[in-house]
Design a protein around this motif. Structure first.
Motif: not given
Length: 73
Positions: A46-57
Motif C-alpha cells: 500500500x505504501x509503495x502504491x500510494x507513493x507511485x500514485x501521488x508521484x504521477x499525480x
C-alpha cells in the motif's frame, strides 16, 4: 481545503509500516506475530502504491506533462 500534502501522506504510510515492523520482534504469540507480518506486507504494498500514485499525480501538474493530465482524470 488542503489538509495534507502528498509528501505527508507517503510518510504517514511508511511510518505506520515502520512501527508495525518494529513491533513484530516483541510479540511472543506466534499466530499474532504472523498476523503482524501479513499486515506489514500489505502495508508495504500500500505504501509503495500510494507513493507511485501521488508521484504521477504531482508529475502531471508539471507544464511539460500537461498532455497526460487528461488521461489521469
Amino acid at each position: 481545503m488542503n489538509l495534507s500534502s502528498p509528501n505527508r501522506i507517503v510518510w504517514t504510510y511508511f511510518d505506520f509500516l515502520r512501527r508495525v515492523v518494529q513491533r513484530i520482534g516483541s510479540i511472543g504469540d506466534r499466530p499474532e506475530q504472523k498476523d503482524e507480518i501479513v499486515i506489514s506486507l500489505v502495508m508495504a504494498v500500500a505504501a509503495v502504491e500510494v507513493f507511485i500514485n501521488l508521484y504521477f499525480r504531482v508529475l502531471v501538474t508539471d507544464p511539460n506533462f500537461q498532455q497526460h493530465k487528461q488521461s489521469h482524470q
